[in-house]
Write a protein that holds these residues in place. Structure first.
Motif, PDB file in Angstrom:
ATOM      1  N   GLY A 162       0.758  -1.248   0.000  1.00 55.23           N
ATOM      2  CA  GLY A 162       0.000   0.000   0.000  1.00 55.23           C
ATOM      3  C   GLY A 162       0.782   1.287   0.000  1.00 55.23           C
ATOM      4  O   GLY A 162       0.235   2.333  -0.368  1.00 55.23           O
ATOM      5  N   ASP A 163       2.057   1.274   0.417  1.00 52.08           N
ATOM      6  CA  ASP A 163       2.812   2.524   0.481  1.00 52.08           C
ATOM      7  C   ASP A 163       3.632   2.668  -0.793  1.00 52.08           C
ATOM      8  O   ASP A 163       4.695   2.080  -0.938  1.00 52.08           O
ATOM      9  CB  ASP A 163       3.720   2.533   1.712  1.00 52.08           C
ATOM     10  N   ARG A 164       3.145   3.494  -1.724  1.00 50.23           N
ATOM     11  CA  ARG A 164       3.774   3.633  -3.034  1.00 50.23           C
ATOM     12  C   ARG A 164       4.676   4.866  -3.123  1.00 50.23           C
ATOM     13  O   ARG A 164       4.943   5.357  -4.224  1.00 50.23           O
ATOM     14  CB  ARG A 164       2.698   3.694  -4.119  1.00 50.23           C
ATOM     15  N   ASN A 165       5.126   5.407  -2.019  1.00 49.28           N
ATOM     16  CA  ASN A 165       6.040   6.541  -2.054  1.00 49.28           C
ATOM     17  C   ASN A 165       7.225   6.188  -2.956  1.00 49.28           C
ATOM     18  O   ASN A 165       7.905   5.184  -2.741  1.00 49.28           O
ATOM     19  CB  ASN A 165       6.524   6.860  -0.638  1.00 49.28           C
ATOM     20  N   PRO A 166       7.502   7.014  -3.970  1.00 57.25           N
ATOM     21  CA  PRO A 166       8.539   6.646  -4.945  1.00 57.25           C
ATOM     22  C   PRO A 166       9.956   6.581  -4.383  1.00 57.25           C
ATOM     23  O   PRO A 166      10.825   5.985  -5.016  1.00 57.25           O
ATOM     24  CB  PRO A 166       8.416   7.736  -6.013  1.00 57.25           C
ATOM     25  N   ILE A 167      10.222   7.156  -3.202  1.00 57.62           N
ATOM     26  CA  ILE A 167      11.590   7.092  -2.678  1.00 57.62           C
ATOM     27  C   ILE A 167      11.989   5.664  -2.299  1.00 57.62           C
ATOM     28  O   ILE A 167      13.162   5.403  -2.043  1.00 57.62           O
ATOM     29  CB  ILE A 167      11.798   8.026  -1.468  1.00 57.62           C
ATOM     30  N   HIS A 168      11.023   4.735  -2.305  1.00 58.52           N
ATOM     31  CA  HIS A 168      11.317   3.342  -1.987  1.00 58.52           C
ATOM     32  C   HIS A 168      11.514   2.483  -3.236  1.00 58.52           C
ATOM     33  O   HIS A 168      11.820   1.290  -3.118  1.00 58.52           O
ATOM     34  CB  HIS A 168      10.200   2.754  -1.134  1.00 58.52           C
ATOM     35  N   ALA A 169      11.342   3.092  -4.417  1.00 57.41           N
ATOM     36  CA  ALA A 169      11.462   2.325  -5.655  1.00 57.41           C
ATOM     37  C   ALA A 169      12.210   3.063  -6.753  1.00 57.41           C
ATOM     38  O   ALA A 169      12.864   2.426  -7.584  1.00 57.41           O
ATOM     39  CB  ALA A 169      10.071   1.936  -6.168  1.00 57.41           C
TER      40      ALA A 169
END
Length: 260
Positions: A162-169
């Motif tokens: 659920g957490d789609r913050n782009p800093i993780h991808a």
């Protein structure tokens, strides 16, 4: 099961304490899943909030369970911004509470609190009553330690919960936020700490965990190994975690409370 796999469960597929979270026969939920259920999406970048979302950091997290979470069902989350601390040039601190309900019975399942560091939003003014900050850990050697390795792709699996913050991808988004590569979700490292607590002090039984809280002190990079140090503190347990490869504390001032 996807949430549990994002925490690394299943790295020993012969361990029944792990299989219980990733196999549909006798399936149980990891208690910390309450932090992602009924996730509101990437709401913090809503334009009318005027939050500089690229500079937002997750500072603290806590949850209290009012009953064990079932392995299936429908839940409803209700959110409130309960307080904002204006730190001036340093930015601001926002405190958010979620109440998670069983959508059929309307029973309160858990309460979840989050603290966000808004590094680009000082001068916004104060709001609400600020909760008491977590206390430092005992100044002594831990009573026990647990080591759990993360996968290089841990953040890519965990974001599917659920957490789609782009800093993780996205490497470019991570660089804009001040990191040399994508970082692991703070809530993923919290789930890993939950794993350690369940294994080390709850005899592998997730239903024994009543509450857990911690402070995110430094980011974790996917692929690192976390060493969780646990201290007995009366009936409760305090804990911290460090990234072994960098010898750096990444989770601090943790507290776990078990059911009697």
């Amino acid at each position: 099961m996807l949430y549990a796999l994002g925490l690394g469960y299943g790295d020993d597929p012969t361990d029944p304490r792990q299989v219980q979270f990733v196999y549909e026969q006798g399936l149980k939920s990891v208690p910390s899943i309450c932090v992602v259920l009924a996730h509101p999406g990437f709401w913090i970048n809503t334009p009318n909030l005027e939050i500089d979302w690229v500079k937002v950091l997750h500072g603290e997290q806590a949850f209290t369970l009012h009953s064990p979470l079932p392995a299936e069902g429908v839940v409803r989350g209700e959110y409130d911004v309960v307080a904002v601390e204006d730190k001036g040039p340093k930015g601001a601190v926002m405190h958010v509470t979620k109440r998670l309900y069983d959508d059929e019975s309307d029973a309160l399942l858990s309460e979840v609190t989050s603290v966000y560091m808004l590094r680009g939003d000082g001068g916004c003014g104060d709001y609400g009553t600020v909760p008491t900050p977590p206390q430092p850990l005992p100044d002594r050697d831990p009573d026990m330690t647990v080591e759990i390795s993360t996968l290089p792709q841990s953040a890519l699996i965990y974001r599917l919960s659920g957490d789609r913050n782009p800093i993780h991808a996205d490497p470019e988004a991570a660089r804009k936020a001040g990191f040399d590569r994508p970082i692991l979700h703070g809530l993923c490292s919290m789930g890993i700490a939950t794993r350690a607590i369940i294994d080390a002090v709850a005899d592998g039984d997730p239903d024994r965990l009543k509450a857990l809280s911690l402070r995110f002190s430094k980011p974790v990079y996917p692929g690192e190994t976390l060493q969780i140090s646990i201290f007995r503190d009366g009936a409760d347990y305090r804990f911290s975690a460090r990234a072994m490869e960098r010898d750096l504390v990444v989770l601090d001032r943790g507290t776990a409370v078990l059911n009697n």
